[in-house]
Design a protein around this motif. Structure first.
Motif, PDB file in Angstrom:
ATOM      1  N   PHE A  35       4.850  -4.054  -4.137  1.00  0.00           N
ATOM      2  CA  PHE A  35       5.440  -5.282  -3.613  1.00  0.00           C
ATOM      3  C   PHE A  35       5.600  -5.233  -2.099  1.00  0.00           C
ATOM      4  O   PHE A  35       5.519  -6.265  -1.441  1.00  0.00           O
ATOM      5  CB  PHE A  35       6.786  -5.545  -4.301  1.00  0.00           C
ATOM      6  CG  PHE A  35       6.636  -5.792  -5.778  1.00  0.00           C
ATOM      7  CD1 PHE A  35       6.239  -7.027  -6.248  1.00  0.00           C
ATOM      8  CD2 PHE A  35       6.861  -4.769  -6.696  1.00  0.00           C
ATOM      9  CE1 PHE A  35       6.081  -7.255  -7.600  1.00  0.00           C
ATOM     10  CE2 PHE A  35       6.702  -4.996  -8.053  1.00  0.00           C
ATOM     11  CZ  PHE A  35       6.306  -6.241  -8.512  1.00  0.00           C
ATOM     12  N   ARG A  36       5.802  -4.042  -1.554  1.00  0.00           N
ATOM     13  CA  ARG A  36       5.850  -3.933  -0.100  1.00  0.00           C
ATOM     14  C   ARG A  36       4.485  -4.254   0.500  1.00  0.00           C
ATOM     15  O   ARG A  36       4.397  -4.920   1.541  1.00  0.00           O
ATOM     16  CB  ARG A  36       6.287  -2.528   0.293  1.00  0.00           C
ATOM     17  CG  ARG A  36       6.362  -2.245   1.789  1.00  0.00           C
ATOM     18  CD  ARG A  36       7.433  -3.052   2.493  1.00  0.00           C
ATOM     19  NE  ARG A  36       6.959  -4.315   3.021  1.00  0.00           N
ATOM     20  CZ  ARG A  36       7.712  -5.146   3.715  1.00  0.00           C
ATOM     21  NH1 ARG A  36       8.987  -4.861   3.956  1.00  0.00           N
ATOM     22  NH2 ARG A  36       7.211  -6.275   4.172  1.00  0.00           N
ATOM     23  N   ARG A  37       3.410  -3.796  -0.145  1.00  0.00           N
ATOM     24  CA  ARG A  37       2.065  -4.109   0.359  1.00  0.00           C
ATOM     25  C   ARG A  37       1.783  -5.600   0.255  1.00  0.00           C
ATOM     26  O   ARG A  37       1.141  -6.181   1.145  1.00  0.00           O
ATOM     27  CB  ARG A  37       1.024  -3.306  -0.428  1.00  0.00           C
ATOM     28  CG  ARG A  37       0.999  -1.819  -0.079  1.00  0.00           C
ATOM     29  CD  ARG A  37      -0.222  -1.137  -0.664  1.00  0.00           C
ATOM     30  NE  ARG A  37      -0.155  -1.084  -2.114  1.00  0.00           N
ATOM     31  CZ  ARG A  37       0.401  -0.102  -2.814  1.00  0.00           C
ATOM     32  NH1 ARG A  37       0.959   0.917  -2.170  1.00  0.00           N
ATOM     33  NH2 ARG A  37       0.403  -0.116  -4.130  1.00  0.00           N
ATOM     34  N   ILE A  38       2.240  -6.223  -0.829  1.00  0.00           N
ATOM     35  CA  ILE A  38       2.066  -7.680  -0.963  1.00  0.00           C
ATOM     36  C   ILE A  38       2.797  -8.402   0.164  1.00  0.00           C
ATOM     37  O   ILE A  38       2.273  -9.345   0.771  1.00  0.00           O
ATOM     38  CB  ILE A  38       2.580  -8.152  -2.343  1.00  0.00           C
ATOM     39  CG1 ILE A  38       1.689  -7.602  -3.461  1.00  0.00           C
ATOM     40  CG2 ILE A  38       2.629  -9.675  -2.410  1.00  0.00           C
ATOM     41  CD1 ILE A  38       2.199  -7.897  -4.849  1.00  0.00           C
ATOM     42  N   LYS A  39       4.006  -7.948   0.469  1.00  0.00           N
ATOM     43  CA  LYS A  39       4.773  -8.583   1.536  1.00  0.00           C
ATOM     44  C   LYS A  39       4.105  -8.388   2.890  1.00  0.00           C
ATOM     45  O   LYS A  39       4.069  -9.317   3.713  1.00  0.00           O
ATOM     46  CB  LYS A  39       6.198  -8.023   1.559  1.00  0.00           C
ATOM     47  CG  LYS A  39       7.082  -8.567   0.449  1.00  0.00           C
ATOM     48  CD  LYS A  39       8.428  -7.869   0.394  1.00  0.00           C
ATOM     49  CE  LYS A  39       9.269  -8.148   1.617  1.00  0.00           C
ATOM     50  NZ  LYS A  39       9.698  -9.545   1.721  1.00  0.00           N
ATOM     51  N   TRP A  40       3.561  -7.196   3.150  1.00  0.00           N
ATOM     52  CA  TRP A  40       2.854  -6.987   4.415  1.00  0.00           C
ATOM     53  C   TRP A  40       1.653  -7.921   4.522  1.00  0.00           C
ATOM     54  O   TRP A  40       1.396  -8.504   5.588  1.00  0.00           O
ATOM     55  CB  TRP A  40       2.390  -5.540   4.535  1.00  0.00           C
ATOM     56  CG  TRP A  40       3.419  -4.525   4.881  1.00  0.00           C
ATOM     57  CD1 TRP A  40       3.648  -3.336   4.238  1.00  0.00           C
ATOM     58  CD2 TRP A  40       4.374  -4.561   5.948  1.00  0.00           C
ATOM     59  NE1 TRP A  40       4.681  -2.643   4.836  1.00  0.00           N
ATOM     60  CE2 TRP A  40       5.141  -3.373   5.891  1.00  0.00           C
ATOM     61  CE3 TRP A  40       4.654  -5.493   6.945  1.00  0.00           C
ATOM     62  CZ2 TRP A  40       6.158  -3.088   6.796  1.00  0.00           C
ATOM     63  CZ3 TRP A  40       5.674  -5.214   7.847  1.00  0.00           C
ATOM     64  CH2 TRP A  40       6.412  -4.039   7.771  1.00  0.00           C
ATOM     65  N   ALA A  41       0.888  -8.033   3.425  1.00  0.00           N
ATOM     66  CA  ALA A  41      -0.307  -8.878   3.450  1.00  0.00           C
ATOM     67  C   ALA A  41       0.058 -10.339   3.691  1.00  0.00           C
ATOM     68  O   ALA A  41      -0.571 -11.019   4.518  1.00  0.00           O
ATOM     69  CB  ALA A  41      -1.068  -8.727   2.136  1.00  0.00           C
ATOM     70  N   LEU A  42       1.075 -10.837   2.981  1.00  0.00           N
ATOM     71  CA  LEU A  42       1.478 -12.233   3.156  1.00  0.00           C
ATOM     72  C   LEU A  42       2.053 -12.459   4.549  1.00  0.00           C
ATOM     73  O   LEU A  42       1.836 -13.522   5.148  1.00  0.00           O
ATOM     74  CB  LEU A  42       2.500 -12.611   2.085  1.00  0.00           C
ATOM     75  CG  LEU A  42       1.950 -12.720   0.658  1.00  0.00           C
ATOM     76  CD1 LEU A  42       3.071 -13.002  -0.326  1.00  0.00           C
ATOM     77  CD2 LEU A  42       0.893 -13.818   0.570  1.00  0.00           C
ATOM     78  N   MET A  43       2.772 -11.481   5.074  1.00  0.00           N
ATOM     79  CA  MET A  43       3.297 -11.617   6.431  1.00  0.00           C
ATOM     80  C   MET A  43       2.152 -11.748   7.436  1.00  0.00           C
ATOM     81  O   MET A  43       2.182 -12.604   8.328  1.00  0.00           O
ATOM     82  CB  MET A  43       4.162 -10.412   6.806  1.00  0.00           C
ATOM     83  CG  MET A  43       4.691 -10.481   8.231  1.00  0.00           C
ATOM     84  SD  MET A  43       5.315  -8.915   8.857  1.00  0.00           S
ATOM     85  CE  MET A  43       6.722  -8.672   7.807  1.00  0.00           C
ATOM     86  N   GLY A  44       1.130 -10.903   7.284  1.00  0.00           N
ATOM     87  CA  GLY A  44      -0.002 -10.968   8.196  1.00  0.00           C
ATOM     88  C   GLY A  44      -0.720 -12.306   8.135  1.00  0.00           C
ATOM     89  O   GLY A  44      -1.079 -12.877   9.169  1.00  0.00           O
ATOM     90  N   VAL A  45      -0.898 -12.818   6.927  1.00  0.00           N
ATOM     91  CA  VAL A  45      -1.571 -14.109   6.769  1.00  0.00           C
ATOM     92  C   VAL A  45      -0.730 -15.233   7.378  1.00  0.00           C
ATOM     93  O   VAL A  45      -1.238 -16.068   8.141  1.00  0.00           O
ATOM     94  CB  VAL A  45      -1.851 -14.390   5.275  1.00  0.00           C
ATOM     95  CG1 VAL A  45      -2.340 -15.815   5.082  1.00  0.00           C
ATOM     96  CG2 VAL A  45      -2.880 -13.397   4.735  1.00  0.00           C
ATOM     97  N   CYS A  46       0.554 -15.266   7.040  1.00  0.00           N
ATOM     98  CA  CYS A  46       1.429 -16.346   7.521  1.00  0.00           C
ATOM     99  C   CYS A  46       1.554 -16.337   9.044  1.00  0.00           C
ATOM    100  O   CYS A  46       1.411 -17.383   9.696  1.00  0.00           O
ATOM    101  CB  CYS A  46       2.808 -16.227   6.886  1.00  0.00           C
ATOM    102  SG  CYS A  46       2.847 -16.537   5.110  1.00  0.00           S
ATOM    103  N   LEU A  47       1.807 -15.155   9.623  1.00  0.00           N
ATOM    104  CA  LEU A  47       1.946 -15.079  11.073  1.00  0.00           C
ATOM    105  C   LEU A  47       0.619 -15.342  11.774  1.00  0.00           C
ATOM    106  O   LEU A  47       0.593 -15.980  12.843  1.00  0.00           O
ATOM    107  CB  LEU A  47       2.482 -13.702  11.476  1.00  0.00           C
ATOM    108  CG  LEU A  47       3.921 -13.392  11.041  1.00  0.00           C
ATOM    109  CD1 LEU A  47       4.304 -11.974  11.455  1.00  0.00           C
ATOM    110  CD2 LEU A  47       4.895 -14.390  11.626  1.00  0.00           C
TER     111      LEU A  47
END
Length: 487
Positions: A35-47
């Motif tokens: 879930f931490r990796r999912i959050k990093w990936a979504l953060m990168g996409v959103c930002l």
């Protein structure tokens, strides 16, 4: 055998003290896992989308803005790649807001506060600020130790660097927002040379301050106290929604690793939870998920990663904490198999409503006319009787050309028998059919006079129909009103 104690059975003993407890600073610990990796990936996409989308170019032809996404206030337009929205088409934004709300309801019915834990701007920027803080000041224990120790030159330098980076992130966040309202490369150059409008600097300052304060200091307080969604979400959820859940049927009774081995060796029942408090240490809101559902929980899943890491080290099955519901916990305690119902009437209805709203918006977008006309009847006077007995009504006609080139427009009227039309300031090319050149991507307002002969003045009100026609393309637009006879 020890009896399993459910969270709902825990006795709450009231204590004397203030009604509102002072806030305790939260020090989330670094964690790795699914879930931490999912959050990093979504953060990168959103930002990445937020910061760089204003610089994406889109060719709309000569004289048109070349920015793919642009809110053009001076010209009253919204551009989104090949879509151009006019002020008269605000219903598209209404449909978009309705669809967004329904998607939020659907996510809630499937996985609780997925939006809060992974996609909410407050979560995304707070995660980014935490990453900067860990990079400079270290992980949880180091930060806690430094906050209780005195100020040293090294500590001052670390704090200054951290806050400077926070301010730079906040400044670029505010700067990126204003780039959606003007040509991004041009505005960046004007900002750097101090030639941009004052309103741009004002909004950058406001958004810089709010980002810095909300993500750097208030953090979980925004989610707990300021955001209304946790209260709304609680009313919209049902028993089948998957939430981050401590599986107390497997975790209780809690004990240490050493004690658990001794009890299992004697054949006694013992829970898998070893009271390591790693789930609490990594929580961005500082709660203990083992206490059951709580308003503060944003369902980010980091406690799942922390618990899985511990379970792997002590040789116990993972997912002591996981996305689950109380129904399955009770079924496991009764020896029944788990049941998951992601597809159920609630989710089907939400999907159907989202599809319906999307279909309506798509149909309206594909079939919309790029030529439009609106007519407003004069109210004072509503009608005038001329010296020869004929009746004249006056109208204000507004023409809209949504194409990127000029058009030759012919104007016709259907209404009272033998009525004539005159467009003030426009010479008719042919009798009773005025023509004008309508500029590209523009509106034009005309004064139109419709006159009916005296012998036709028998009805009090007669429908009148105005029709405009693009001579080249054959496109037409129609507006209706009434021709009124004074009594």
């Amino acid at each position: 055998m020890n009896k399993t104690v459910l969270p709902s059975e825990l006795e709450v003993v009231p204590e004397d003290g203030p009604l509102y407890a002072a806030r305790k600073k939260v020090y989330p610990q670094k964690v790795s896992g699914t879930f931490r990796r999912i959050k990093w990936a979504l953060m990168g996409v959103c930002l990445g989308i937020y910061y760089f989308l204003p610089f994406v170019r889109w060719n709309r032809g000569l004289g048109a803005p070349a920015q793919a996404v642009l809110i053009d206030f001076p010209n009253h337009r919204f551009y989104f790649f090949f879509i151009e929205i006019w002020p008269q088409e605000v219903y598209y934004f209404t449909g978009l807001l309705i669809a967004a709300a329904l998607v939020l309801f659907l996510l809630n019915s499937i996985g609780g506060r997925i939006w809060c834990g992974y996609l909410c701007p407050q979560t995304v920027w707070t995660d980014l600020f935490y990453a900067v803080e860990r990079l400079i000041e270290g992980d949880r224990r180091e930060r806690m130790k430094k906050d209780t120790a005195g100020w040293t030159p090294r500590r001052v330098g670390e704090a200054a660097l951290k806050h400077w980076l926070w301010l730079m992130i906040a400044w670029w966040t505010g700067g990126a927002w204003v780039l959606y309202f003007a040509d991004a490369p041009t505005l960046v150059m004007n900002l750097l040379t101090f030639q941009a409008p004052a309103i741009a600097y004002i909004w950058i300052a406001i958004l810089t301050a709010t980002t810095y304060v909300l993500a750097g200091f208030m953090r979980e307080q925004v989610c707990v106290y300021m955001c209304p969604w946790p209260r709304i979400q609680a009313a919209l959820t049902d028993e089948w929604a998957l939430n981050v859940t401590y599986r107390y049927d497997r975790g209780e009774q809690r004990t240490s690793v050493k004690k658990a081995k001794e009890l299992r060796a004697r054949g006694e029942a013992v829970g898998d939870c070893v009271d390591c408090y790693q789930c609490v240490a990594v929580c961005p809101t500082g709660i203990d998920i083992r206490n059951g559902p709580q308003l503060d929980c944003i369902q980010c899943g980091l406690c799942i990663d922390a618990c899985d890491t511990v379970m792997g080290k002590i040789g116990r099955p993972k997912r002591l904490i996981g996305y689950d519901n109380d129904i399955n916990i009770k079924r496991r305690m009764e020896g029944k198999p788990e049941i998951y119902r992601l597809v159920r009437p609630r989710t089907v209805i939400y999907c159907g409503m989202i599809a319906a709203v999307g279909a309506i918006m798509l149909y309206a977008l594909l079939t919309r006319s790029l030529l439009d006309v609106n007519v407003l009847h004069d109210r004072n006077p509503i009608a005038v009787k001329l010296s020869d007995g004929s009746i004249r009504n006056a109208y204000t006609m507004r023409l809209l050309n949504k194409r990127g080139f000029d058009r030759v427009i012919a104007i016709d009227v259907d209404g009272p028998v033998n009525a004539s039309m005159h467009v003030v300031g426009v010479d008719s090319v042919t009798q009773d059919r005025p023509m004008i050149v309508l500029g590209r991507d523009a509106t034009t307002e005309l004064r139109v006079l419709v006159t009916a002969p005296a012998e036709q003045n028998t009805a009090k009100s007669v429908p009148v129909r105005f029709r405009i026609t693009d001579i080249g393309l054959g496109e037409t637009a129609v507006a209706t009103d009434n021709f009124v006879t004074p009594q």
